[in-house]
Write an enzyme that holds these catalytic residues in place. Sequence first.
Site, mmCIF file in Angstrom:
data_model
loop_
_atom_site.group_PDB
_atom_site.id
_atom_site.type_symbol
_atom_site.label_atom_id
_atom_site.label_comp_id
_atom_site.label_asym_id
_atom_site.label_seq_id
_atom_site.Cartn_x
_atom_site.Cartn_y
_atom_site.Cartn_z
ATOM 1 N N PRO A 74 0.831 -1.212 0.000
ATOM 2 C CA PRO A 74 0.000 0.000 0.000
ATOM 3 C C PRO A 74 0.858 1.251 0.000
ATOM 4 O O PRO A 74 1.634 1.497 0.931
ATOM 5 C CB PRO A 74 -0.791 -0.132 1.309
ATOM 6 C CG PRO A 74 0.074 -0.971 2.200
ATOM 7 C CD PRO A 74 0.792 -1.917 1.288
ATOM 8 N N SER A 103 -4.143 1.687 -0.765
ATOM 9 C CA SER A 103 -4.066 2.587 0.379
ATOM 10 C C SER A 103 -5.404 3.274 0.646
ATOM 11 O O SER A 103 -6.179 3.551 -0.279
ATOM 12 C CB SER A 103 -2.994 3.658 0.129
ATOM 13 O OG SER A 103 -3.032 4.657 1.133
ATOM 14 N N TYR A 126 -6.224 2.917 7.565
ATOM 15 C CA TYR A 126 -5.833 3.786 8.660
ATOM 16 C C TYR A 126 -7.090 4.004 9.506
ATOM 17 O O TYR A 126 -8.166 4.264 8.953
ATOM 18 C CB TYR A 126 -5.327 5.134 8.147
ATOM 19 C CG TYR A 126 -3.913 5.130 7.649
ATOM 20 C CD1 TYR A 126 -3.623 5.099 6.291
ATOM 21 C CD2 TYR A 126 -2.846 5.169 8.540
ATOM 22 C CE1 TYR A 126 -2.314 5.103 5.829
ATOM 23 C CE2 TYR A 126 -1.529 5.173 8.090
ATOM 24 C CZ TYR A 126 -1.275 5.136 6.739
ATOM 25 O OH TYR A 126 0.020 5.145 6.291
ATOM 26 N N THR A 152 -2.894 -0.643 9.288
ATOM 27 C CA THR A 152 -1.590 -0.082 9.625
ATOM 28 C C THR A 152 -1.600 0.293 11.098
ATOM 29 O O THR A 152 -2.410 1.119 11.530
ATOM 30 C CB THR A 152 -1.280 1.138 8.747
ATOM 31 O OG1 THR A 152 -1.106 0.701 7.400
ATOM 32 C CG2 THR A 152 0.000 1.824 9.209
ATOM 33 N N LYS A 220 -0.295 -4.487 9.898
ATOM 34 C CA LYS A 220 0.951 -4.110 9.247
ATOM 35 C C LYS A 220 1.712 -3.140 10.154
ATOM 36 O O LYS A 220 1.155 -2.127 10.585
ATOM 37 C CB LYS A 220 0.662 -3.447 7.898
ATOM 38 C CG LYS A 220 1.900 -2.968 7.138
ATOM 39 C CD LYS A 220 1.491 -2.409 5.780
ATOM 40 C CE LYS A 220 2.679 -1.855 5.018
ATOM 41 N NZ LYS A 220 3.142 -0.579 5.603
ATOM 42 N N SER A 242 6.936 -4.880 9.225
ATOM 43 C CA SER A 242 7.171 -3.644 8.478
ATOM 44 C C SER A 242 7.590 -2.536 9.427
ATOM 45 O O SER A 242 7.050 -2.414 10.532
ATOM 46 C CB SER A 242 5.887 -3.227 7.744
ATOM 47 O OG SER A 242 6.028 -1.945 7.163
ATOM 48 N N HIS A 244 7.399 0.490 8.120
ATOM 49 C CA HIS A 244 6.783 1.551 7.313
ATOM 50 C C HIS A 244 7.776 2.116 6.301
ATOM 51 O O HIS A 244 7.788 3.316 6.009
ATOM 52 C CB HIS A 244 6.250 2.672 8.207
ATOM 53 C CG HIS A 244 5.009 3.328 7.675
ATOM 54 N ND1 HIS A 244 3.749 3.052 8.168
ATOM 55 C CD2 HIS A 244 4.817 4.243 6.687
ATOM 56 C CE1 HIS A 244 2.858 3.774 7.528
ATOM 57 N NE2 HIS A 244 3.472 4.498 6.606
ATOM 58 N N ARG A 247 9.897 5.073 7.372
ATOM 59 C CA ARG A 247 9.283 6.403 7.384
ATOM 60 C C ARG A 247 8.680 6.773 8.738
ATOM 61 O O ARG A 247 8.066 7.828 8.858
ATOM 62 C CB ARG A 247 8.195 6.471 6.301
ATOM 63 C CG ARG A 247 8.762 6.388 4.904
ATOM 64 C CD ARG A 247 7.692 6.049 3.873
ATOM 65 N NE ARG A 247 6.736 7.113 3.646
ATOM 66 C CZ ARG A 247 6.920 8.138 2.824
ATOM 67 N NH1 ARG A 247 8.080 8.253 2.151
ATOM 68 N NH2 ARG A 247 5.997 9.057 2.640
ATOM 69 N N ASP A 275 7.497 -6.413 4.535
ATOM 70 C CA ASP A 275 7.477 -5.183 3.752
ATOM 71 C C ASP A 275 8.738 -4.393 4.072
ATOM 72 O O ASP A 275 9.100 -4.243 5.236
ATOM 73 C CB ASP A 275 6.229 -4.371 4.130
ATOM 74 C CG ASP A 275 6.259 -2.970 3.537
ATOM 75 O OD1 ASP A 275 6.291 -2.008 4.328
ATOM 76 O OD2 ASP A 275 6.270 -2.849 2.309
ATOM 77 N N ARG A 279 14.248 -5.352 -3.379
ATOM 78 C CA ARG A 279 14.632 -4.733 -4.642
ATOM 79 C C ARG A 279 15.093 -5.754 -5.689
ATOM 80 O O ARG A 279 15.474 -5.380 -6.797
ATOM 81 C CB ARG A 279 15.771 -3.723 -4.430
ATOM 82 C CG ARG A 279 15.392 -2.506 -3.605
ATOM 83 C CD ARG A 279 14.338 -1.644 -4.296
ATOM 84 N NE ARG A 279 14.028 -0.441 -3.522
ATOM 85 C CZ ARG A 279 13.102 -0.386 -2.557
ATOM 86 N NH1 ARG A 279 12.403 -1.476 -2.255
ATOM 87 N NH2 ARG A 279 12.873 0.722 -1.901
ATOM 88 N N GLY A 298 6.859 -2.000 -2.678
ATOM 89 C CA GLY A 298 6.272 -0.671 -2.627
ATOM 90 C C GLY A 298 6.845 0.326 -3.604
ATOM 91 O O GLY A 298 6.348 0.487 -4.721
ATOM 92 N N ARG A 299 7.918 0.995 -3.227
ATOM 93 C CA ARG A 299 8.452 2.088 -4.039
ATOM 94 C C ARG A 299 8.761 1.683 -5.479
ATOM 95 O O ARG A 299 8.493 2.464 -6.408
ATOM 96 C CB ARG A 299 9.702 2.665 -3.368
ATOM 97 C CG ARG A 299 9.417 3.417 -2.056
ATOM 98 C CD ARG A 299 10.714 3.939 -1.448
ATOM 99 N NE ARG A 299 10.520 4.752 -0.255
ATOM 100 C CZ ARG A 299 10.620 4.293 0.994
ATOM 101 N NH1 ARG A 299 10.886 3.003 1.212
ATOM 102 N NH2 ARG A 299 10.452 5.112 2.017
#
Length: 819
Positions: A74, A103, A126, A152, A220, A242, A244, A247, A275, A279, A298-299
């Site tokens: 998400p 999300s 959320y 989350t 999560k 995770s 996050h 972040r 999570d 890569r 994710g990214r």
Amino acid sequence: MSLEEYAEAARARVEPAVWDFIEGGAGQERTLTANRLAFDRVRLRTRVLTGCGAPDLATTVLGRTWAAPVAVAPVAYHTLVHPDGETATARAAGAAGLPLVVSTFAGRTFEDIAAAASSPLWLQVYCFRDRETTRRVVERAERAGFEALVLTVDTPRLGRRLRDLRNGFRLPDHVRPANLPAEHADASPADHGRTHLDPGLDWSVISWLRSISRLPVLVKGVMTAEDADAAVVAGVDGVVVSNHGGRQLDGVPASLDVLPEVAAAVRGRAALLLDGGVRRGGDVLAALALGADAVLLGRPVLHGLAVAGDEGVAGVLDLVTEELADAMALTGTPSVAAAGAALSAAPAGTAASAAAPAHRTAPASAPAPVPAAVPGAAVLRKEELHGSVSDPLLDTMNFLNEITGRFPDAVSFAPGRPYEGLFDTEEIFGHLRRYVDHLAARGASPGEIRTTMYQYGPTAGQIRELIADSLRADEGIDVPPESIVVTVGAQEAMLLTLRALFADPRDVLLVVSPCYVGITGAARLLDLRVRSVEEREAGLDPADVAAAVRAERAAGRRPRALYVVPDHSNPSGSTMTRRAREELLDLAARHDLLIIEDSPYRLVSPGPQEPTLKSLDRERRVVHLGSFAKSVFPGARVGFAVADQPVRDATGSGSLLADELAKIKSMVTVNTPALSQAAVAGALLASGGRLTELNALPAKHYGEALRETLDQLDRRLPEDRRRALGVDWNRPSGGFFLTVRVPFPAGNDALLRSARNHGVIWTPMSYFYPEEGGDRSLRLSFSYLGQEEIREGIARFAAFVEAEAARAAGGTTEAGGAA
């Protein structure tokens, strides 16, 4: 291209402030960097000449098959990098056969995303201060076809993200949360988080989510074994390890570094995903080796979206899955299920080198880990096994056993076992000697006695005459010994009877609901169709059976038999009246229905008993199942079936149904152990076949235990109080069980709170309903407890009921509770 090259190409296509919003982490971004470095430390062990062929990347999570153990994580506002936003991502994920976790802050509506999707959609949730907003978001996603909720749990407030602070980052005018009301359209994500996110969440939020949605719930943001265990106790369906994406709190460990300890805590009791930092395809395999069931990406997905829309996302997902296939082939890993700890060769001393569970889908109560898969060896896929192994019905007792093991000091009203204080170990030797003497008195030579005691013996059993004498003396059941098959407990008798009677796919087994799980479990093993007949307040009404028979016949099916426990039934404790028994037999004759009678508690219950259905049976409509587990001792594992129904073949030759059961038994257990039969025979001989006399003391004990349980319930929850609470219970005349009706859901969540916070264990009645039902009732079994334990246990139970009733009425959650 590599994912790094996708990132470089994406950076050139988005505004610098947007890039920092996507790529940035909290604080000095130490955790953001650690997520990548953790994977760099892992080394995978290659294997050669394994002969495993092309690896199978498919996996099953929460009952759905994914093309690979990868899902899209998400990430908010895909519309920041492409106008199609989440709809483009959904198209690409669907083409790849991979799920998308959407999300709460998606830039496109749930309905548009669902229309574009062809693989599972999950909603990342959320929880806002205004719960009604959260409720509406969840309900909207569920209506759109989303399949799970991913809560989350690591954002009581947003982390301090320095790049965004320096940039004064605000969302562009065209980017807003498409599924939230206007008051949530704050252009500053940081300001919105401070204003709207609920900072006071506790584990009760899981129960709240379950109260508003039927979807599975994952959490999560779990980074410790303690929180993983709390999540499982709270009843989640999945855990996502995770931080996050680095972040939130800077300086915490990498997700991969804590994965082994979380996996060890979860122990296969819930789906486990990772999570952060993935890569490469090899990273996916590393996470599987350390205990994850799948990873979230994710990214890199946003990078692909920025580069080329849905084609760019497809390129990213294809690249990761192709690299995963390469890594699996070169490590000799034939399937995702075979990816165990033996694959990992992380440098000693790193967290990632810690031992991980070798198998991620072991049952909750597994006593030992499954050995690591050997490359090239056979690995079975659970979805290719019989469906019964995944049936929740078969896990109910495992769950109870797990709870009992975790809370050894709790008073348990769960086991329906006899009271062990009534047993004397020396009696076993006396029973065996008595039976040997009996054989000698009947003229058996020492050699014949040795053969009887040491060899298999006849499949139908070697103590049928003694059982027939006992049934005649105790129960008024007058049948020849040849109509009896001695079985390994009554459970085998059920299995043999069902297998013999049910041959046509149209055949239906009727069961009284609530129902002993042994019969429905046996039916599930044999793939039999089951229809429940709801028991009324006063017990089974034969008119309801007749209605079920008519309904099944109208549907083109044949009701073949009805299973019933007429005396002090497990689980409800109810007893059929004499009139109901006679009406049921008349009904069976009119509708050509057989009755499977199972009555293990009557000989250990005080006072006179109603006659068995079999003793009233004049048309051989009743197959009577018996067990010596309660009337002699459970460890003998001896039961029997009285099956005196005649069987005719096409030529007119005849046999008894018992003969046919014995044929089936010869292919199952072959025979019932001779030593077990000898021990039971000795007990029958000691009492002259009258187990009612042998069990006079046990019957007195169980009667007193029942009275004490009822007295303590009346004392702790007097009539005016239980009326105010909405609590009630039945008052059985015997047996081991009674049923309590409560004003709150009495499922696994409540059972965990009861054990943890109040030190008392019971059984949810919902376990005993073949279909839905029993959600607000529970079973108390008092047979295994002494009087003092009953008094203490009911005091704890009453406190639990008071607390849960207050909780259901909107009172405060108990401190330390796991909701």
